[in-house]
Design a protein around this motif. Structure first.
Motif, PDB file in Angstrom:
ATOM      1  N   PHE A 353       0.497  -1.146   0.452  1.00 52.33           N
ATOM      2  CA  PHE A 353      -0.218  -0.279  -0.387  1.00 52.33           C
ATOM      3  C   PHE A 353       0.732   1.187   0.195  1.00 52.33           C
ATOM      4  N   LEU A 354       1.630   1.243   0.885  1.00 50.69           N
ATOM      5  CA  LEU A 354       2.389   2.708   1.002  1.00 50.69           C
ATOM      6  C   LEU A 354       3.495   2.657  -0.549  1.00 50.69           C
ATOM      7  N   GLN A 355       4.238   2.022  -0.805  1.00 54.48           N
ATOM      8  CA  GLN A 355       4.274   1.865  -2.166  1.00 54.48           C
ATOM      9  C   GLN A 355       4.153   2.007  -3.460  1.00 54.48           C
ATOM     10  N   GLU A 356       2.694   1.598  -3.391  1.00 56.32           N
ATOM     11  CA  GLU A 356       1.988   2.023  -4.383  1.00 56.32           C
ATOM     12  C   GLU A 356       1.410   4.029  -3.527  1.00 56.32           C
ATOM     13  N   ILE A 357       1.204   4.562  -2.962  1.00 56.98           N
ATOM     14  CA  ILE A 357       0.920   6.084  -2.234  1.00 56.98           C
ATOM     15  C   ILE A 357       1.833   6.726  -2.220  1.00 56.98           C
ATOM     16  N   ASP A 358       3.663   6.219  -2.675  1.00 60.11           N
ATOM     17  CA  ASP A 358       4.564   6.799  -2.874  1.00 60.11           C
ATOM     18  C   ASP A 358       4.610   7.038  -3.883  1.00 60.11           C
ATOM     19  N   GLU A 359       4.553   6.072  -5.198  1.00 58.47           N
ATOM     20  CA  GLU A 359       4.737   6.362  -6.539  1.00 58.47           C
ATOM     21  C   GLU A 359       3.596   7.212  -6.804  1.00 58.47           C
ATOM     22  N   ILE A 360       2.060   7.254  -6.208  1.00 62.62           N
ATOM     23  CA  ILE A 360       1.223   7.877  -7.470  1.00 62.62           C
ATOM     24  C   ILE A 360       1.364   9.441  -6.488  1.00 62.62           C
ATOM     25  N   VAL A 361       1.782   9.414  -4.833  1.00 60.15           N
ATOM     26  CA  VAL A 361       2.579  11.050  -5.067  1.00 60.15           C
ATOM     27  C   VAL A 361       3.774  11.621  -4.983  1.00 60.15           C
ATOM     28  N   ASN A 362       3.922  11.439  -5.745  1.00 64.00           N
ATOM     29  CA  ASN A 362       5.694  11.133  -5.863  1.00 64.00           C
ATOM     30  C   ASN A 362       5.558  11.968  -7.837  1.00 64.00           C
ATOM     31  N   ALA A 363       4.918  11.256  -8.098  1.00 66.07           N
ATOM     32  CA  ALA A 363       4.369  11.108  -9.971  1.00 66.07           C
ATOM     33  C   ALA A 363       3.964  12.915  -9.851  1.00 66.07           C
ATOM     34  N   ARG A 364       2.444  13.345  -8.443  1.00 63.71           N
ATOM     35  CA  ARG A 364       1.351  14.430  -9.027  1.00 63.71           C
ATOM     36  C   ARG A 364       2.822  16.029  -8.102  1.00 63.71           C
ATOM     37  N   TYR A 365       3.705  15.057  -7.374  1.00 62.38           N
ATOM     38  CA  TYR A 365       3.819  16.130  -6.662  1.00 62.38           C
ATOM     39  C   TYR A 365       5.252  15.972  -6.489  1.00 62.38           C
ATOM     40  N   PRO A 366       6.076  16.891  -7.719  1.00 63.89           N
ATOM     41  CA  PRO A 366       7.702  16.177  -8.132  1.00 63.89           C
ATOM     42  C   PRO A 366       8.257  17.723  -7.343  1.00 63.89           C
ATOM     43  N   ASP A 367       7.908  18.178  -6.915  1.00 64.72           N
ATOM     44  CA  ASP A 367       8.747  19.302  -6.600  1.00 64.72           C
ATOM     45  C   ASP A 367       7.996  19.496  -5.422  1.00 64.72           C
ATOM     46  N   PHE A 368       7.246  18.822  -4.658  1.00 69.79           N
ATOM     47  CA  PHE A 368       6.976  18.781  -2.886  1.00 69.79           C
ATOM     48  C   PHE A 368       7.993  17.922  -2.058  1.00 69.79           C
ATOM     49  N   GLU A 369       8.337  18.279  -0.752  1.00 74.76           N
ATOM     50  CA  GLU A 369       8.418  17.023  -0.483  1.00 74.76           C
ATOM     51  C   GLU A 369       7.827  16.886   1.253  1.00 74.76           C
ATOM     52  N   ILE A 370       8.344  15.273   0.990  1.00 77.94           N
ATOM     53  CA  ILE A 370       6.799  14.695   1.523  1.00 77.94           C
ATOM     54  C   ILE A 370       7.043  13.569   2.142  1.00 77.94           C
ATOM     55  N   VAL A 371       6.715  13.711   3.821  1.00 77.67           N
ATOM     56  CA  VAL A 371       7.530  13.366   4.790  1.00 77.67           C
ATOM     57  C   VAL A 371       6.502  11.728   5.520  1.00 77.67           C
ATOM     58  N   TRP A 372       7.025  10.588   5.628  1.00 79.33           N
ATOM     59  CA  TRP A 372       5.695   9.652   6.185  1.00 79.33           C
ATOM     60  C   TRP A 372       6.299   9.434   7.772  1.00 79.33           C
ATOM     61  N   PHE A 373       5.318   8.978   8.634  1.00 86.18           N
ATOM     62  CA  PHE A 373       5.978   8.227   9.589  1.00 86.18           C
ATOM     63  C   PHE A 373       4.022   7.648  10.279  1.00 86.18           C
ATOM     64  N   GLY A 374       4.232   7.125  11.670  1.00 86.35           N
ATOM     65  CA  GLY A 374       3.151   6.836  11.694  1.00 86.35           C
ATOM     66  C   GLY A 374       3.371   5.112  12.833  1.00 86.35           C
ATOM     67  N   HIS A 375       2.259   5.122  12.934  1.00 91.13           N
ATOM     68  CA  HIS A 375       1.879   3.876  13.571  1.00 91.13           C
ATOM     69  C   HIS A 375       1.914   2.597  13.357  1.00 91.13           C
ATOM     70  N   ILE A 376       3.591   1.565  12.863  1.00 92.09           N
ATOM     71  CA  ILE A 376       2.936   0.604  11.645  1.00 92.09           C
ATOM     72  C   ILE A 376       2.384  -0.578  12.433  1.00 92.09           C
TER      73      ILE A 376
END
Length: 465
Positions: A353-376
């Motif tokens: 799931f995270l891999q798919e979301i990461d690919e979507i976000v990075n494709a749409r927001y190449p100029d934005f910084e992304i920070v992941w964290f959570g209660h894995i």
């Protein structure tokens, strides 16, 4: 106070002198939560002190068709506590008493405005433990925690807020006072309305009091922070440790999160080397055998290539410092006006799931910084997109929202939730159907109409009638 508006003047008579507020600062302060999208615009703020005052406010609101928005610590991220359309805010700051501690049942009665840390401290004074915990524990209030079924960092061991509510006292949207469950462990007498109000975000009525369960105090909580080369390895680490040790927490965060927290706070890096991801584990090291088992597991993870480096706390102070790496993330990100998504899937589905979301976000927001964290450990991920300094806030949110459909379609594909622990409010309302079937939403509407026939309780949150 004197007010030319007869509705406001009537409200003022229902609470103690000076406890109805209409000044701009108070309206702004009490009318919002941690979301940035909606501007607060309440009609007034009332601060009741008693159950009778709360009931009178609800009855008055029904009579005059006033919308009410309950307000606790206002730390939510879904705009569930935002009053943006002329509502009356009912703030529970003055209803903050703890009473009726029962050492045999290990329960304590709390008013809705009790702050989470206040209950934690009280439990500690009784040599007991209230385990529901999160970074906002110093300001979040119990009524809000219950209304959103808050989770936090200990869910893997202790569950959600729902699991710690023995009983509730509520004022329904019709103005009736209900005592729910009578604090019983076993009660097989039909519908449990207590569980309807938990997670209802104030749309059915107002929680005024709760009986909360307490637990034994944990013994020698120890924290282990591990540097991990790739995300899949985090799941291997979780499985290895969980099969041998009862974990009280299992969190993850990215290197970008570490960089931001250490740069903006007096928090040292966990170790010199930098890794793409980090896992934070907490467990009770009640004896030397548990510690030895933890170190053996650490060595195994290193040998398998799942872990590159690690550190284990040697004191309570060091454990707190390691926790600060994780708990300081939201506070650190706040000045960046982050666009947040709080989603969840089954733990086993997290890597794909995270891999798919990461690919979507990075494709749409190449100029934005992304920070992941959570209660894995419980499948809850926090996606944070940081606003560039030069970009207008409205444009930034518009760009971020344009990809929500793709993100939430992926959530639906994996059978997940569009909101893991911050509720639906207004920010997730358009996407509720990705988690709940149309029939479920219709049943929710029907339930609300029974408890709140005039739709005065937090209208426009979760769904529209």
């Amino acid at each position: 106070m004197t007010d030319t508006n007869p509705i406001i003047a009537g409200l003022a008579e229902l609470v103690d002198a000076g406890r109805l507020l209409t000044d701009a600062d108070s309206l702004s302060h009490y009318g919002c939560d941690w979301t940035k999208k909606f501007e607060p615009a309440p009609l007034a703020v009332v601060l009741p002190k008693t159950l009778q005052q709360v009931q009178a406010i609800v009855q008055y609101a029904n009579e005059h068709k006033l919308a009410l928005v309950p307000s606790g610590g206002r730390t939510g991220l879904s705009a569930a506590a935002v009053a943006a359309y002329g509502e009356v805010v009912v703030a529970f700051d003055l209803m903050n008493k703890i009473s009726e501690f029962n050492p045999i049942d290990r329960t304590v009665r709390c008013q809705a405005g009790v702050v989470t840390a206040q209950l934690q401290d009280y439990a500690e004074e009784q040599d007991l433990y209230y385990p529901v915990d999160f970074a906002s524990a110093g300001s979040s209030q119990l009524g809000g925690n219950i209304s959103t079924n808050a989770g936090g960092i200990k869910v893997i061991r202790y569950g959600m807020t729902r699991d710690w509510v023995a009983g509730l006292k509520v004022v329904t949207g019709k103005g009736d006072v209900l005592d729910l469950n009578n604090d019983l462990v076993k009660n097989a007498t039909g519908y449990d309305f207590r569980n309807l109000f938990i997670g209802a975000e104030g749309t059915l009525g107002l929680i005024v009091e709760a009986t909360m369960k307490l637990a034994r105090s944990p013994d020698n909580l120890t924290v282990l922070v591990l540097g991990v080369p790739e995300f899949d390895a985090i799941m291997n680490v979780l499985t290895a440790f969980q099969n041998r040790i009862d974990l009280t927490a299992f969190e993850f965060f990215s290197e970008k999160a570490v960089q931001l927290v250490t740069a903006h706070h007096n928090v040292p890096r966990p170790f010199e080397s930098a890794t793409p991801y980090y896992a934070l584990l907490e467990f009770e090291a009640s004896n030397d055998k548990v510690l030895e088992q933890a170190m053996t597991l650490f060595e195994t993870c290193v040998e398998q290539g799942w872990v590159m480096d690690g550190v284990i706390s040697q004191s309570e102070a060091q454990a707190a410092a390691l926790w600060r790496l994780r708990e300081g993330i939201s506070e650190t990100l706040a000045p960046f006006t982050p666009y947040k998504n709080d989603v969840s899937v089954m733990v086993s589905k997290v890597p794909a799931f995270l891999q798919e979301i990461d690919e979507i976000v990075n494709a749409r927001y190449p100029d934005f910084e992304i920070v992941w964290f959570g209660h894995i450990g419980d499948g809850n991920l926090h996606l944070n997109i940081l606003k560039p300094d030069a970009l207008d806030k409205a444009e930034f949110f518009t760009r971020c929202e344009s990809v929500n459909t793709a993100v939430f379609e992926t959530v639906q594909k994996y059978g997940g939730s569009v909101s893991a622990e911050h509720g639906v409010g207004m920010t997730k309302k358009p996407y509720l159907h990705y988690t709940r079937a149309p029939a479920e939403i219709n049943y929710m509407r029907s339930v609300k109409q029974i408890f709140d026939p005039n739709n005065i309780m937090n209208p426009g949150k979760i769904f529209d009638l």
